[in-house]
Write an enzyme that holds these catalytic residues in place. Structure first.
Site, mmCIF file in Angstrom:
data_model
loop_
_atom_site.group_PDB
_atom_site.id
_atom_site.type_symbol
_atom_site.label_atom_id
_atom_site.label_comp_id
_atom_site.label_asym_id
_atom_site.label_seq_id
_atom_site.Cartn_x
_atom_site.Cartn_y
_atom_site.Cartn_z
ATOM 1 N N HIS A 84 0.827 -1.206 0.000
ATOM 2 C CA HIS A 84 0.000 0.000 0.000
ATOM 3 C C HIS A 84 0.865 1.261 0.000
ATOM 4 O O HIS A 84 0.702 2.149 -0.848
ATOM 5 C CB HIS A 84 -0.918 -0.005 1.232
ATOM 6 C CG HIS A 84 -1.716 1.243 1.404
ATOM 7 N ND1 HIS A 84 -3.019 1.352 0.987
ATOM 8 C CD2 HIS A 84 -1.392 2.448 1.947
ATOM 9 C CE1 HIS A 84 -3.460 2.571 1.260
ATOM 10 N NE2 HIS A 84 -2.494 3.251 1.853
ATOM 11 N N GLU A 85 1.776 1.337 0.942
ATOM 12 C CA GLU A 85 2.610 2.536 1.034
ATOM 13 C C GLU A 85 3.527 2.669 -0.183
ATOM 14 O O GLU A 85 3.826 3.774 -0.631
ATOM 15 C CB GLU A 85 3.431 2.510 2.324
ATOM 16 C CG GLU A 85 2.601 2.564 3.597
ATOM 17 C CD GLU A 85 1.689 3.777 3.674
ATOM 18 O OE1 GLU A 85 2.013 4.820 3.062
ATOM 19 O OE2 GLU A 85 0.638 3.688 4.343
ATOM 20 N N HIS B 111 1.872 4.594 -2.862
ATOM 21 C CA HIS B 111 2.062 6.052 -2.753
ATOM 22 C C HIS B 111 3.401 6.460 -3.355
ATOM 23 O O HIS B 111 3.508 7.467 -4.068
ATOM 24 C CB HIS B 111 2.021 6.476 -1.284
ATOM 25 C CG HIS B 111 0.661 6.519 -0.675
ATOM 26 N ND1 HIS B 111 -0.397 7.184 -1.233
ATOM 27 C CD2 HIS B 111 0.185 5.979 0.486
ATOM 28 C CE1 HIS B 111 -1.465 7.073 -0.459
ATOM 29 N NE2 HIS B 111 -1.139 6.344 0.590
ATOM 30 N N HIS C 15 3.280 6.475 -7.004
ATOM 31 C CA HIS C 15 2.513 7.641 -7.452
ATOM 32 C C HIS C 15 3.452 8.848 -7.592
ATOM 33 O O HIS C 15 3.382 9.599 -8.573
ATOM 34 C CB HIS C 15 1.400 7.939 -6.447
ATOM 35 C CG HIS C 15 0.328 8.839 -6.962
ATOM 36 N ND1 HIS C 15 -0.725 9.249 -6.173
ATOM 37 C CD2 HIS C 15 0.141 9.431 -8.159
ATOM 38 C CE1 HIS C 15 -1.518 10.032 -6.879
ATOM 39 N NE2 HIS C 15 -1.013 10.165 -8.087
#
Length: 762
Positions: free
Chosen positions: A517-518, A521, A524
């Site tokens: 999940h992290e 980021h 991104h």
């Protein structure tokens, strides 16, 4: 959670949202002061924090030259320089243009940005008494400095002039987007208020900044000071070897003569509650963790929450909004609190119904094992008996799964996924300074061209002075302003517990999901391909920013990752298919708990901020609201109000915790695009995802970007299917395509249907 420095309070939230400097700092003075505030001049002696970053990779933070005593003068010098730049823009005699106003704002504040980056890292990852003292002094000044910019009448007049003449100036779509974002952010920050209202708004922001800082310091103090000491070997009963080693290591670090120590962070508490056979100790651990910030005394946060809510309500009224919730959601995909509540409520009912089923299964097993007839599942029993039910029903022992999840191998798996989907390669580097020996750094390159796209810093382990949880930061934003290529620097930060030296760190499936999940980021940020840094990477609206991270979680469960990287820590053999099948079969297990604990926090957050100017007693409000919602007694909110850093250590996720669910609807629906095509590594779908989601930052409206990727608006069905909830009644009728939630809903799907718990894990 993407970059969020609680210590910096509303100034960071405001300026990061504006994208003026990518960060926010401090200063005192009137909102429209024409000159830099007094006492904030650049120091005569050279200070490393004030110098442009030098060295390889386009320059890197000088972590090896940081002195905490330099933070205050460096911040003040950076603010003085930035204010001079702002005044030069505001007082420019030339007619306002995009270049001399909007682009000029993008060029300003570089020194301040660099200082704040390092300051924020020390505040979140190396916090001690000295850092806390600087934060306490600077937090109100940070807010005042933010207001000096957003309330500068001459500056806003120029921004407004450019905004009103975008067509005449023939701006590019990205320039139009940046101008619109800047203009609306200034309006929401009070640029159109009269002088008395601006003065009051600035006073509110400064007071809030101090309260935010105090709130986060109180939580950090309870996490640092409170531990559960395991005195004897019997106290370790039921704990797997890796957790025993971690507890012993924690005792050694803290110089405690005991069999082990459980620290007051989620990474220690959750596995202890899952495996400990000692029910009284489970209760002690649970109470220690859930009562952070709620113990009375100097670290109690209840009075602070009351003050924060009152000030937020007053600020919202000043700005023309009925409540703080309406103010915060004005600049989101949801647009209104009603739309966010609609989504949460339609998921709440099936989630609670599933909790009751889960509890019944636990009670049956407990009585089968000899529990008395009147035995009741308490919150400190939930994880323990859930694990027992999982093992009995699905022959799935999470501790068995954990043996295949080595932290380093999971990191390599993330790199491999990034290579397949994004065309990135990762090369370890040792030519840059780090802020702690645990931190490692990789250079990220485009595999096709060999060109460097950025650096990735990884800080994986828990330690005193580091805030709990997991998050991503951007140390430097990607941009091409004035034709100069600037590559990004990002970090991922976790709180895994170290075991014995030289042995691999084993993590749970949930922890591995958090890791992916992290990393979403980080990707991104690394994928960003825009001109203006204020629109780059994760600079998107709150309920969209979690979408890229949520969607990446799905690739953990793909056979390609599991076969290559889920290797037994002793034998090196890949996780057997029979175990993967069991994981898949149990994919919706315990989803009632996972969804309900998250939604309880999100609903209480929203209702607190819809209460307007009521004087709230936080503990009472929490109890009464949960009772009205029908909260099962066997579990508690993911984040109880007195420790809810997302909401009360800054404005960051205030009235916005719902955004994790909103984003997970998008993510579930987005992953369905892969499963409907050629599978999770389908190159055409991956290319669309990169083009329309990961590379564009905030240069396009997120709803339009999602439609360009998916070919339609998102639907909620994928999320409900993934969690095993029925699509009946209101839930079936109210999908993200409904007008209230339409182009801007959230979702999530998984091929190997392992639970996606980011929406409740934060």
């Amino acid at each position: 959670m993407f970059s969020l420095f609680p210590s910096s309070g509303p100034a960071l939230t405001m300026l990061a949202g504006l994208g003026l400097f990518g960060a926010a700092l401090s200063a005192q003075g009137q909102p429209s002061a024409p000159n830099p505030p007094t006492g904030m001049q650049r120091p005569a002696a050279p200070m490393p924090l004030l110098q442009p970053w030098s060295g390889p990779h386009g320059g890197v933070p000088p972590f090896d030259q940081v002195n905490v005593a330099d933070f205050k003068p460096a911040l003040e010098a950076g603010m003085a320089e930035s204010m001079a730049e702002i005044n030069a823009i505001a007082n420019n005699p030339a007619a306002p243009t995009f270049d001399n106003t909007i682009a000029a704002l993008e060029r300003s504040g570089s020194t301040l940005d660099r200082v704040e980056t390092v300051y924020g890292i020390w505040g979140t990852s190396l916090n001690d008494a000295k850092v806390a003292a600087v934060q306490a002094e600077m937090a109100p000044k940070l807010a005042a400095f933010s207001d000096q910019i957003t309330q500068n009448a001459a500056l806003f007049k120029r921004i407004e002039a450019v905004y009103n003449s975008m067509a005449a100036q023939k701006l590019t779509p990205e320039q139009q987007r940046l101008t619109e974002v800047r203009y609306k952010a200034f309006v929401r920050a009070g640029a159109k208020l009269d002088a008395p209202a601006k003065a009051r708004l600035s006073a509110i922001n400064q007071e809030l900044a101090g309260l935010f800082n105090k709130f986060s310091q109180n939580v950090l103090a309870d996490e640092a000071d409170q531990t559960l000491v395991l005195k004897t070997e019997q106290d370790l009963s039921g704990l797997p070897a890796s957790l025993r080693d971690g507890a012993k290591a924690a005792a050694d670090t803290r110089k405690v003569d005991a069999a082990g120590v459980i620290t007051n962070t989620r990474s220690s508490i959750d596995p202890f509650l899952t495996y400990s056979d000692q029910r009284p100790l489970r209760e002690k651990a649970w109470r220690m963790f859930t009562n952070r910030g709620d113990n009375g005394g100097s670290h109690d946060n209840n009075a602070l929450i009351t003050q924060i809510l009152q000030l937020r309500a007053e600020r919202a009224r000043l700005l023309g909004y009925p409540t703080h919730a309406h103010l915060r959601l004005d600049n989101t995909m949801a647009k209104t609190p009603e739309a966010a509540m609609q989504l949460m409520e339609q998921v709440w009912t099936p989630a609670v119904a599933r909790v009751h089923e889960e509890v019944a299964d636990m009670l049956a097993l407990a009585k089968k094992e000899g529990a008395p007839a009147d035995f009741k599942i308490e919150p400190w029993d939930y994880a323990y008996y859930a694990e027992k039910v999982r093992k009995e029903r699905y022959d799935l022992d999470q501790n068995e799964v954990k043996q295949y999840l080595q932290l380093d191998k999971m990191r390599e798996g993330m790199f491999w996924v990034a290579g397949e989907l994004f065309g990135f390669s990762f090369v370890p580097v040792t030519d840059v300074p780090v802020f702690h020996p645990d931190v490692r750094v990789w250079q990220v390159n485009d595999k096709a061209t060999g060109k460097q796209v950025g650096l990735w810093y990884f800080d994986p382990y828990a330690r005193p002075g580091k805030k709990s949880g997991a998050w991503m930061n951007a140390y430097r934003r990607q941009e091409r302003l004035d034709g100069k290529e600037v590559t990004t620097i990002v970090s991922n930060n976790s709180n895994f517990v170290k075991g014995k030296p030289g042995e691999p760190v084993l993590i749970s499936w949930t922890d591995a999901t958090t890791l992916f999940h992290e990393f979403g980021h980080a990707l991104h940020g690394l994928s960003s391909n825009v001109t203006y840094g204020g629109l780059s990477g994760t600079s998107v609206v709150r309920d969209y920013v979690e979408f890229p991270s949520q969607v990446l979680e799905n690739w953990l469960a793909t056979p390609e990752v599991l076969n290559r990287f889920a290797l037994h820590y002793q034998t090196g053999k890949p996780i057997p298919q029979v175990l993967v099948d069991r994981i898949n079969k149990a994919s919706t297990f315990n989803e009632g708990f996972a969804t309900t604990e998250f939604l309880a926090s999100a609903l209480v957050d929203m209702k607190l901020h819809l209460a307007g100017d009521q004087k709230i007693d936080p503990d009472k409000f929490e109890r009464e609201t949960l009772a009205q919602l029908g909260m099962p007694s066997e579990l508690v909110m993911r984040h109880r109000t007195p420790q809810f850093n997302h909401v009360f250590s800054s404005d960051g996720y205030s009235a916005g915790y719902y955004s994790y669910l909103w984003s997970v609807v998008l993510a579930a629906d987005a992953y369905s695009a892969f499963t409907e095509a050629g599978g999770p590594y389908d190159p055409a779908v991956a290319a669309r995802l990169r083009q329309h989601v990961f590379t564009v930052g905030n240069t396009v409206d997120p709803a339009a970007g999602y439609r360009a990727f998916r070919g339609r608006d998102p639907k909620i069905e994928a999320l409900m299917q993934q969690r095993g909830f029925p699509m009946t009644g209101a839930a079936a009728a109210a999908t993200p395509a409904a007008p209230a939630v339409s182009t801007e809903k959230p979702a999530k799907t998984t091929k190997v249907k392992t639970k996606v718990k980011a929406s409740r894990r934060k």
